[in-house]
Motif scaffolding. Structure first.
Motif, mmCIF file in Angstrom:
data_model
loop_
_atom_site.group_PDB
_atom_site.id
_atom_site.type_symbol
_atom_site.label_atom_id
_atom_site.label_comp_id
_atom_site.label_asym_id
_atom_site.label_seq_id
_atom_site.Cartn_x
_atom_site.Cartn_y
_atom_site.Cartn_z
ATOM 1 N N GLU A 1 17.485 0.483 -0.513
ATOM 2 C CA GLU A 1 18.206 0.179 -1.746
ATOM 3 C C GLU A 1 19.474 1.027 -1.768
ATOM 4 O O GLU A 1 19.414 2.245 -1.565
ATOM 5 C CB GLU A 1 17.350 0.490 -2.966
ATOM 6 C CG GLU A 1 16.080 -0.331 -3.048
ATOM 7 C CD GLU A 1 15.249 0.050 -4.253
ATOM 8 O OE1 GLU A 1 15.791 0.028 -5.377
ATOM 9 O OE2 GLU A 1 14.067 0.383 -4.065
ATOM 10 N N ILE A 2 20.591 0.401 -2.043
ATOM 11 C CA ILE A 2 21.871 1.123 -2.022
ATOM 12 C C ILE A 2 22.190 1.558 -3.458
ATOM 13 O O ILE A 2 22.862 0.882 -4.217
ATOM 14 C CB ILE A 2 22.984 0.250 -1.417
ATOM 15 C CG1 ILE A 2 22.516 -0.365 -0.100
ATOM 16 C CG2 ILE A 2 24.245 1.091 -1.204
ATOM 17 C CD1 ILE A 2 22.039 0.642 0.947
ATOM 18 N N GLY A 3 21.640 2.719 -3.817
ATOM 19 C CA GLY A 3 21.786 3.271 -5.150
ATOM 20 C C GLY A 3 20.636 2.884 -6.057
ATOM 21 O O GLY A 3 19.783 2.051 -5.720
ATOM 22 N N ASN A 4 20.598 3.527 -7.206
ATOM 23 C CA ASN A 4 19.590 3.247 -8.229
ATOM 24 C C ASN A 4 20.249 3.235 -9.604
ATOM 25 O O ASN A 4 20.857 4.229 -10.013
ATOM 26 C CB ASN A 4 18.502 4.323 -8.224
ATOM 27 C CG ASN A 4 17.530 4.142 -9.378
ATOM 28 O OD1 ASN A 4 16.633 3.312 -9.309
ATOM 29 N ND2 ASN A 4 17.712 4.906 -10.455
ATOM 30 N N GLU A 5 20.163 2.109 -10.301
ATOM 31 C CA GLU A 5 20.724 1.992 -11.647
ATOM 32 C C GLU A 5 22.099 2.673 -11.714
ATOM 33 O O GLU A 5 22.388 3.458 -12.623
ATOM 34 C CB GLU A 5 19.760 2.582 -12.677
ATOM 35 C CG GLU A 5 18.444 1.836 -12.749
ATOM 36 C CD GLU A 5 17.467 2.393 -13.770
ATOM 37 O OE1 GLU A 5 17.828 3.353 -14.481
ATOM 38 O OE2 GLU A 5 16.340 1.870 -13.861
ATOM 39 N N SER A 6 22.938 2.335 -10.756
ATOM 40 C CA SER A 6 24.202 3.056 -10.577
ATOM 41 C C SER A 6 25.139 2.917 -11.764
ATOM 42 O O SER A 6 26.023 3.757 -11.966
ATOM 43 C CB SER A 6 24.895 2.557 -9.303
ATOM 44 O OG SER A 6 24.049 2.711 -8.190
ATOM 45 N N ILE A 7 24.948 1.878 -12.577
ATOM 46 C CA ILE A 7 25.784 1.699 -13.755
ATOM 47 C C ILE A 7 25.620 2.851 -14.745
ATOM 48 O O ILE A 7 26.499 3.121 -15.553
ATOM 49 C CB ILE A 7 25.483 0.347 -14.429
ATOM 50 C CG1 ILE A 7 26.533 0.030 -15.503
ATOM 51 C CG2 ILE A 7 24.086 0.310 -14.997
ATOM 52 C CD1 ILE A 7 26.426 -1.350 -16.089
ATOM 53 N N HIS A 8 24.502 3.570 -14.683
ATOM 54 C CA HIS A 8 24.254 4.660 -15.627
ATOM 55 C C HIS A 8 24.979 5.947 -15.258
ATOM 56 O O HIS A 8 25.029 6.867 -16.075
ATOM 57 C CB HIS A 8 22.754 4.959 -15.706
ATOM 58 C CG HIS A 8 21.949 3.823 -16.250
ATOM 59 N ND1 HIS A 8 20.583 3.733 -16.103
ATOM 60 C CD2 HIS A 8 22.317 2.712 -16.938
ATOM 61 C CE1 HIS A 8 20.145 2.624 -16.672
ATOM 62 N NE2 HIS A 8 21.170 1.983 -17.174
ATOM 63 N N GLY A 9 25.481 6.064 -14.042
ATOM 64 C CA GLY A 9 26.098 7.320 -13.630
ATOM 65 C C GLY A 9 25.060 8.364 -13.263
ATOM 66 O O GLY A 9 23.864 8.094 -13.153
ATOM 67 N N ASN A 10 25.526 9.594 -13.067
ATOM 68 C CA ASN A 10 24.648 10.658 -12.566
ATOM 69 C C ASN A 10 24.161 11.585 -13.668
ATOM 70 O O ASN A 10 23.917 12.765 -13.448
ATOM 71 C CB ASN A 10 25.333 11.449 -11.450
ATOM 72 C CG ASN A 10 26.577 12.174 -11.921
ATOM 73 O OD1 ASN A 10 27.087 11.899 -13.007
ATOM 74 N ND2 ASN A 10 27.079 13.096 -11.113
ATOM 75 N N HIS A 11 24.055 11.065 -14.896
ATOM 76 C CA HIS A 11 23.430 11.742 -16.022
ATOM 77 C C HIS A 11 24.189 13.023 -16.379
ATOM 78 O O HIS A 11 25.395 12.981 -16.587
ATOM 79 C CB HIS A 11 21.948 11.987 -15.725
ATOM 80 C CG HIS A 11 21.176 10.720 -15.547
ATOM 81 N ND1 HIS A 11 20.110 10.355 -16.345
ATOM 82 C CD2 HIS A 11 21.305 9.697 -14.669
ATOM 83 C CE1 HIS A 11 19.624 9.188 -15.969
ATOM 84 N NE2 HIS A 11 20.343 8.769 -14.944
ATOM 85 N N ALA A 12 23.504 14.168 -16.398
ATOM 86 C CA ALA A 12 24.145 15.414 -16.841
ATOM 87 C C ALA A 12 24.699 16.235 -15.689
ATOM 88 O O ALA A 12 25.091 17.390 -15.884
ATOM 89 C CB ALA A 12 23.150 16.257 -17.647
ATOM 90 N N ASN A 13 24.738 15.673 -14.499
ATOM 91 C CA ASN A 13 25.287 16.411 -13.370
ATOM 92 C C ASN A 13 26.798 16.572 -13.510
ATOM 93 O O ASN A 13 27.470 15.785 -14.182
ATOM 94 C CB ASN A 13 24.933 15.704 -12.056
ATOM 95 C CG ASN A 13 23.515 16.001 -11.626
ATOM 96 O OD1 ASN A 13 23.207 17.097 -11.173
ATOM 97 N ND2 ASN A 13 22.630 15.033 -11.775
#
Length: 690
Positions: free
Chosen positions: A197-209
């Motif tokens: 899988e190329i990414g996971n729920e990428s529309i959400h961004g990397n959260h609090a990183n």
């Protein structure tokens, strides 16, 4: 439930459930294809959890539960899979195991998880890539790996992903130095990993990183194509999938068109329906109606996939109820969650759904686990011995036992029909046909804006005109999450009260950071039932405005409930890091309203059949989706002269119960090619004819 639907339910249940009316026909000679074990997939979380959900980004180390114990799958003292877990999981659906676990893939740097433990990226990172693949071998399941989307700089990911494929799949020769590294780490032979899988729920961004990152759909297309191109240059036989959103925004059409040429499948996630806020019977009826509508949802994704000019299978790599309550009796653990998810799994196995992979979220420990081996503090000398099962687990165990090798034809006739009102994401069910709620829609004028909610925040200055659909917010060192609503939209008078309706919000938007701005965040538009999230769980969001430096079109739809009278629009300030300054702008803000349409009343019974490879056993799973009615049924066997039947009945009076229970088991004789029985209400009954 409205009075209209309450009356319809009462009439329906009293008049349509007639004894002896329903029959199920199983044609053992009509094969429908193999039971594909990869559809019986699972999830677990075993990566770097910092900056994701509850663990701060600046935490010194990831949680030991994930990177040392692999959520309970790994024995770090013995440096091996936890044997009791392996033995337990053989009783459950387990065709593939997804790694490193949903959003934890945002932080995934696989090169830090290999080699001697003391040289890895965290001093406690004892469960890494090679350990994961050893676990897959012990469980006899397919590996399924998520390539990071945000764990490295974007231009570094393609090369890193190519190195990953080399490490996993290539022979350990000088031509492949990363494969030689694998051999040095104790694995001379390739692993032959197929699914990526190329990414996971990428529309959400990397959260609090930090720094915060989120792809626009165009940026995701670039990332996907570069990454898959580099990976397939190493091993052309791998299969790679792109990430879709929820079929209601601007992400999917762009990604489907842009990624199609290099893709082998498309990835969707489903936490459906949303039931936490409902009383048990309403939640059950919503789940049953929603299950019947699930195929329609999947077809909506397939239509979007075809925008790329070819058919691709779907990978439903996360599915479960949308139940996030922290309570120990949350619906996701319950009897009826097991019933609904077991039926979903049966649907996903059917060839017409074109499902390549499907992964339940998830069996073991943690927030969603229905099997517990770590009830609190992790014990010394951990072996993985189960300490408890939730009610839902027994459905999956029974599903595994009674789903055999080859699917066979199975049809239901004479089933009673049930009605249900609308719920978040679920259309009402009534009548005898599907009614599409499309059409041109009715443009709804905006009411005067309400700037008052913004006055709570001195760092925000709101302006705009409802007459020309403009909104502007000046941010001056803003540093907190907020969701201020600025306008309320009434249900149009032409859309009758008591019927579900749908809204489509469109606009152009951009964000202009101020000179010297050092903050980041997720900025967007929210759509919500005006009664609030806690009261209705009816909401949707426009993501990605913070990445739009030029005017960019955005569209979002939301299905309103049958008793929804007002929609609120709000500005979303989420994942704020640092002091964010700039100007957030919207123009051409327009709202259209439509009747939502409805599905027909759904059958109270569904059934799925399979047979063993030697043809001597015939398995049948039957779901009674009526909350309160026992249903007599006749099972008709074609081309299968059975003499005995083993029956397992999963029934409890309280469908919301999360307590473990023992299904009822019995055996009976079969005379001729028919077998009559009664199916308890809200139940799953499993049959094995011999």
């Amino acid at each position: 439930m409205t009075l209209r639907f309450a009356l319809l339910f009462s009439l329906l249940l009293s008049s349509r459930l007639v004894a002896g009316e329903a029959s199920i026909t199983i044609n053992a000679a009509k094969d429908r294809g193999p039971v594909r074990q990869a559809v019986f997939g699972q999830n677990f979380e075993c990566g770097d959890s910092r900056g994701l959900f509850s663990l701060p980004a600046d935490a010194p180390e990831p949680r030991a539960l994930e990177v040392t114990y692999a959520q309970g799958y790994w024995d770090p003292v013995g440096r091996k899979p936890a044997q009791d877990v392996v033995d337990t999981m053989k009783r459950f659906p387990f065709g593939a195991l997804r790694y490193p676990g949903g959003c934890l893939a945002h932080n995934f740097r696989w090169k830090e998880s290999i080699g001697p433990v003391e040289q890895r990226g965290s001093k406690i990172w004892e469960f890494g890539l090679d350990e994961y693949l050893r676990l897959c071998e012990a469980l006899n399941c397919e590996p399924q790996i998520i390539v990071t989307d945000y764990g490295l700089a974007c231009d570094e990911i393609p090369r890193d992903a190519a190195d990953l494929v080399e490490y996993l799949n290539m022979p350990a020769t000088p031509q492949y130095p990363w494969a030689q590294r694998r051999a040095a780490n104790g694995r001379p032979e390739p692993y032959h990993v197929k699914y990526f899988e190329i990414g996971n729920e990428s529309i959400h961004g990397n959260h609090a990183n930090k720094p915060f990152r989120r792809y626009t759909p165009e940026q995701y297309v670039k990332y996907f194509n570069a990454t898959v191109g580099a990976m397939k240059k190493v091993d052309p036989s791998i299969l790679a999938g792109y990430v879709m959103d929820d079929a209601g925004g601007s992400w999917d059409p762009i990604v489907a068109r842009g990624c199609a040429a290099a893709a082998d499948f498309a990835i969707v996630h489903s936490y459906y329906p949303q039931v936490d806020s409902m009383p048990p019977q309403t939640a059950f009826n919503t789940a049953m109606a929603g299950g019947e509508q699930f195929s329609h949802r999947l077809e909506a994704y397939r239509k979007l996939i075809r925008l790329g000019g070819k058919e691709l299978p779907l990978a439903l790599t996360e599915f479960n109820f949308s139940s996030t309550s922290p309570k120990p009796d949350a619906y996701r653990f319950s009897f009826f969650a097991g019933l609904a998810n077991a039926e979903t799994w049966c649907r996903l196995l059917q060839p017409e759904e074109n499902i390549l992979l499907a992964n339940y979220w998830y069996l073991l420990n943690g927030m969603y686990g229905v099997i517990t081996t770590i009830p609190g503090k992790i014990p010394e000398n951990y072996t993985g011995k189960p300490t408890g099962f939730k009610a839902a687990a027994r459905f999956f165990e029974t599903l595994r036992e009674f789903t055999l090798d080859t699917l066979v034809a199975c049809s239901v006739s004479g089933s009673p029909r049930l009605e249900a009102p609308a719920a978040p994401g679920v259309l009402p069910s009534y009548g005898d046909r599907y009614v599409d709620g499309g059409g041109d829609g009715l443009e709804v004028p905006l009411a005067p804006y309400n700037p008052a909610p913004f006055r709570k925040f001195p760092e925000l200055a709101f302006s705009g005109s409802h007459q020309d659909g403009t909104v502007a917010v000046e941010l001056n060192r803003f540093n907190q999450e907020a969701y201020p609503a600025f306008v309320t939209v009434n249900r149009p008078a032409s859309l009758p009260e008591g019927e579900a309706w749908k809204v489509e919000v469109s606009c152009e938007a951009r964000f202009l950071p101020a000179s010297g701005n050092t903050g980041t965040g997720t900025l967007g538009l929210g759509l919500m039932d005006a009664r609030g999230w806690n009261a209705t769980h009816c909401a949707a969001a426009v993501y990605g405005v913070n990445s739009a430096k030029e005017w960019t079109p955005f569209t979002r739809t939301l299905q309103m409930l049958d008793d929804s009278s007002q929609l609120s629009l709000l500005i979303r300030f989420q994942h704020i890091s640092g002091a964010l300054s700039g100007r957030l702008e919207f123009r051409n803000l327009k709202i259209k309203a439509y009747p939502a349409g409805h599905f027909p009343a759904y059958p109270a019974l569904s059934a799925f059949a399979s047979k063993s490879a030697d043809g001597r056993r015939l398995g049948l799973l039957v779901f009674n989706r009526s909350y309160e009615q026992e249903i007599p049924v006749t099972l008709k066997l074609e081309d299968f002269p059975a003499t005995r039947v083993k029956i397992v009945s999963l029934y409890q009076e309280k469908i919301e119960s999360v307590a473990d229970f023992t299904p009822e088991r019995r055996e009976e004789s079969v005379m001729g090619n028919e077998f009559r029985c009664k199916l308890p209400p809200h139940s799953m009954t499993a049959f094995e004819f011999n």
